[in-house]
Design an enzyme around this catalytic site. Sequence first.
Site, PDB file in Angstrom:
ATOM      1  N   GLY A  40       0.924  -1.094   0.084  1.00 29.34           N
ATOM      2  CA  GLY A  40      -0.036   0.088   0.056  1.00 29.34           C
ATOM      3  C   GLY A  40       0.822   1.160   0.027  1.00 29.34           C
ATOM      4  N   ILE A  85       1.328   3.955   2.242  1.00 29.39           N
ATOM      5  CA  ILE A  85       2.516   4.404   3.398  1.00 29.39           C
ATOM      6  C   ILE A  85       3.250   2.966   3.791  1.00 29.39           C
ATOM      7  CG2 ILE A  85       2.482   4.928   5.788  1.00 29.39           C
ATOM      8  CD1 ILE A  85      -0.312   6.183   5.471  1.00 29.39           C
ATOM      9  N   ASP A 100      -5.296 -12.607   3.123  1.00 24.41           N
ATOM     10  CA  ASP A 100      -6.428 -11.852   3.724  1.00 24.41           C
ATOM     11  C   ASP A 100      -6.205 -11.769   5.342  1.00 24.41           C
ATOM     12  OD1 ASP A 100     -10.025 -11.442   3.495  1.00 24.41           O
ATOM     13  OD2 ASP A 100      -8.674 -10.608   4.789  1.00 24.41           O
ATOM     14  N   LYS A 136      -9.422   2.706   4.449  1.00 22.38           N
ATOM     15  CA  LYS A 136      -8.926   3.913   5.047  1.00 22.38           C
ATOM     16  C   LYS A 136      -9.733   5.146   4.205  1.00 22.38           C
ATOM     17  CE  LYS A 136      -5.770   5.822   1.984  1.00 22.38           C
ATOM     18  NZ  LYS A 136      -5.534   7.255   1.666  1.00 22.38           N
ATOM     19  N   SER A 181      -4.833   6.882  13.555  1.00 26.84           N
ATOM     20  CA  SER A 181      -5.298   7.914  12.585  1.00 26.84           C
ATOM     21  C   SER A 181      -5.922   9.265  13.301  1.00 26.84           C
ATOM     22  CB  SER A 181      -6.182   7.715  11.677  1.00 26.84           C
ATOM     23  OG  SER A 181      -6.875   8.859  11.141  1.00 26.84           O
ATOM     24  N   TYR A 206     -14.790   4.492   9.651  1.00 26.11           N
ATOM     25  CA  TYR A 206     -13.351   4.566   9.488  1.00 26.11           C
ATOM     26  C   TYR A 206     -12.781   4.711  10.827  1.00 26.11           C
ATOM     27  CZ  TYR A 206      -8.619   5.908   8.764  1.00 26.11           C
ATOM     28  OH  TYR A 206      -7.322   6.223   8.914  1.00 26.11           O
ATOM     29  N   LYS A 241     -10.262   3.050  14.154  1.00 25.92           N
ATOM     30  CA  LYS A 241      -9.026   3.457  14.634  1.00 25.92           C
ATOM     31  C   LYS A 241      -9.307   3.473  16.183  1.00 25.92           C
ATOM     32  CE  LYS A 241      -6.832   3.181  10.950  1.00 25.92           C
ATOM     33  NZ  LYS A 241      -5.795   1.934  10.826  1.00 25.92           N
ATOM     34  N   ASP A 284     -16.789  14.555   7.283  1.00 26.05           N
ATOM     35  CA  ASP A 284     -15.516  15.489   7.449  1.00 26.05           C
ATOM     36  C   ASP A 284     -15.723  16.172   8.777  1.00 26.05           C
ATOM     37  OD1 ASP A 284     -14.114  14.976   5.205  1.00 26.05           O
ATOM     38  OD2 ASP A 284     -15.410  16.306   3.857  1.00 26.05           O
TER      39      ASP A 284
HETATM   40  C1  WQD Z   1      -8.818  16.051   3.082  1.00 28.04           C
HETATM   41  C2  WQD Z   1      -9.783  17.325   2.832  1.00 28.04           C
HETATM   42  C3  WQD Z   1     -12.244  16.975   2.225  1.00 28.04           C
HETATM   43  C4  WQD Z   1     -11.310  15.330  -1.649  1.00 28.04           C
HETATM   44  C5  WQD Z   1      -7.650  11.213   5.456  1.00 28.04           C
HETATM   45  C6  WQD Z   1      -7.417   9.928   5.164  1.00 28.04           C
HETATM   46  C7  WQD Z   1      -7.739   8.928   6.624  1.00 28.04           C
HETATM   47  C8  WQD Z   1      -6.842   9.462   7.569  1.00 28.04           C
HETATM   48  C9  WQD Z   1      -7.078  11.092   7.756  1.00 28.04           C
HETATM   49  C10 WQD Z   1      -4.594   8.672   7.906  1.00 28.04           C
HETATM   50  C11 WQD Z   1     -11.177  17.358   3.529  1.00 28.04           C
HETATM   51  C12 WQD Z   1     -11.162  17.631   1.260  1.00 28.04           C
HETATM   52  C13 WQD Z   1     -11.249  15.877  -0.315  1.00 28.04           C
HETATM   53  C14 WQD Z   1     -11.948  16.135  -2.527  1.00 28.04           C
HETATM   54  C15 WQD Z   1     -12.138  17.823  -1.154  1.00 28.04           C
HETATM   55  N1  WQD Z   1      -5.425   9.416   7.590  1.00 28.04           N
HETATM   56  N2  WQD Z   1     -11.765  17.063  -0.130  1.00 28.04           N
HETATM   57  N3  WQD Z   1     -12.582  17.439  -2.409  1.00 28.04           N
HETATM   58  O1  WQD Z   1     -11.025  12.864   5.069  1.00 28.04           O
HETATM   59  O2  WQD Z   1      -8.886  14.333   6.167  1.00 28.04           O
HETATM   60  O3  WQD Z   1      -9.094  11.570   5.847  1.00 28.04           O
HETATM   61  O4  WQD Z   1      -6.891  11.732   6.491  1.00 28.04           O
HETATM   62  O5  WQD Z   1      -4.851   7.369   8.262  1.00 28.04           O
HETATM   63  O6  WQD Z   1      -7.068   7.857   6.210  1.00 28.04           O
HETATM   64  O7  WQD Z   1      -8.501   9.425   4.450  1.00 28.04           O
HETATM   65  O8  WQD Z   1      -8.726  13.147   3.980  1.00 28.04           O
HETATM   66  O9  WQD Z   1      -8.015  13.749   1.694  1.00 28.04           O
HETATM   67  O10 WQD Z   1     -10.191  12.611   1.862  1.00 28.04           O
HETATM   68  O11 WQD Z   1      -9.861  15.052   2.637  1.00 28.04           O
HETATM   69  O12 WQD Z   1     -12.565  18.899  -0.775  1.00 28.04           O
HETATM   70  O13 WQD Z   1     -12.318  15.790  -3.957  1.00 28.04           O
HETATM   71  O14 WQD Z   1     -10.066  17.441   1.546  1.00 28.04           O
HETATM   72  O15 WQD Z   1     -13.533  17.403   2.585  1.00 28.04           O
HETATM   73  O16 WQD Z   1     -11.685  18.618   4.080  1.00 28.04           O
HETATM   74  P1  WQD Z   1      -9.407  13.097   5.243  1.00 28.04           P
HETATM   75  P2  WQD Z   1      -9.326  13.426   2.395  1.00 28.04           P
END
Ligand code: WQD
Length: 340
Positions: free
Chosen positions: A10, A12, A59, A86, A126, A151, A155, A300
């Site tokens: 993957g 990371i 798996d 994730k 996370s 999700y 965690k 979010d």
């Molecule tokens: C970031 C920001 C979206 C897509 C991630 C990982 C999760 C965990 C925490 C490690 C948000 C905005 C996104 C798009 C957008 N990390 N966005 N348009 O949700 O913070 O979670 O970090 O384990 O595994 O998924 O990350 O990149 O999806 O979103 O505006 O098309 O970007 O609303 O504010 P998120 P993300």
Amino acid sequence: MKILITGGAGYIGSHTIIEILENTNWEVISIDNYSSSSEKTYQRIEKITGKKVTYYNIDLTNLSLTEKVFQENTDIAGIIHFAAFKSVPESVENPLMYYHNNLNSLINILKCQAKYNIPNLIFSSSCSVYGNLTELPVTETTPLNKPESPYAYTKQIGEKMVDDFIKTNANLKAISLRYFNPVGAHKSGLNGEVPIARPNNLVPYITQTAIGKLEQLTVYGGDYSTNDRTCIRDYVHVCDIASAHVKALQKLVEDKNFEQHSIINLGTGIGVSVLEAIKAFEKVSNQKLNYKIGPRRAGDVEAIYANNTKAKELINWTPKFNIDEMMFSAWLWEQNLNKM
Ligand code: WQD
């Protein structure tokens, strides 16, 4: 010393394997079922490091198959457990898939750690365990709020499972690393994130829009109570995250008096909004990005960024890359991926 990496194919996981192979003499074995990756990752790792990785397509929710790896490798000194689904929005749509996969995989790893007496575990956690917070930056003692997605719940429960389990056996130790938002790609431009389908995460969505694979980026929400009304995150380079894993494992192996289960934030401590991330990308790529402001996305949180003092003090980790370098590396990777 032999290290087992779960989820090694993957995003990371592969960057952490590269960091291990380039900076230590540890031997690496990897388990991955390619649910969000492919076997090709191992070829990219070999191309960058010149070293082969022993790997298994298993798996982890299947205990008997997972045990076979521990029966074949009786000299594993540490486990880094990355393997998990994730995506925040995907977990909202399909919670049982997330609870089944993320929790049963972890339970099986913990069962094997005890049965085969593997002293050291690094658990991939996370920042989403914090939920929606008012007091920022977050420290590791900030009380956890209700997680905003299944999700995030996997965690939060996962950290509790590790904590309760490790306390039952004085020979075992663990560190749970709370990643903020890992982004970017290896400096060689030869490894990075490979979204299987349409990306959910912001940075791959930006780079795929810029290269023309996607039509337009939608900014999820322009009405938050932040300076520019868009969500704030703590973006951290994936190679900084990788180096933190090596330092954390080195600490567990070398420091016999280390706390039995530590929890450590991995973030830069700098909050960056979605619009600021877009502007950084446009600057380093010298391209105008096609985006619009749309409705908020379920799951979010409005804003979150880290206090990373504990990481500096406990494992001597300080992130090296800034948001421009993160975006530049992501863009270089997207351009190379497009040629493959
Ligand atoms: C970031 C920001 C979206 C897509 C991630 C990982 C999760 C965990 C925490 C490690 C948000 C905005 C996104 C798009 C957008 N990390 N966005 N348009 O949700 O913070 O979670 O970090 O384990 O595994 O998924 O990350 O990149 O999806 O979103 O505006 O098309 O970007 O609303 O504010 P998120 P993300």
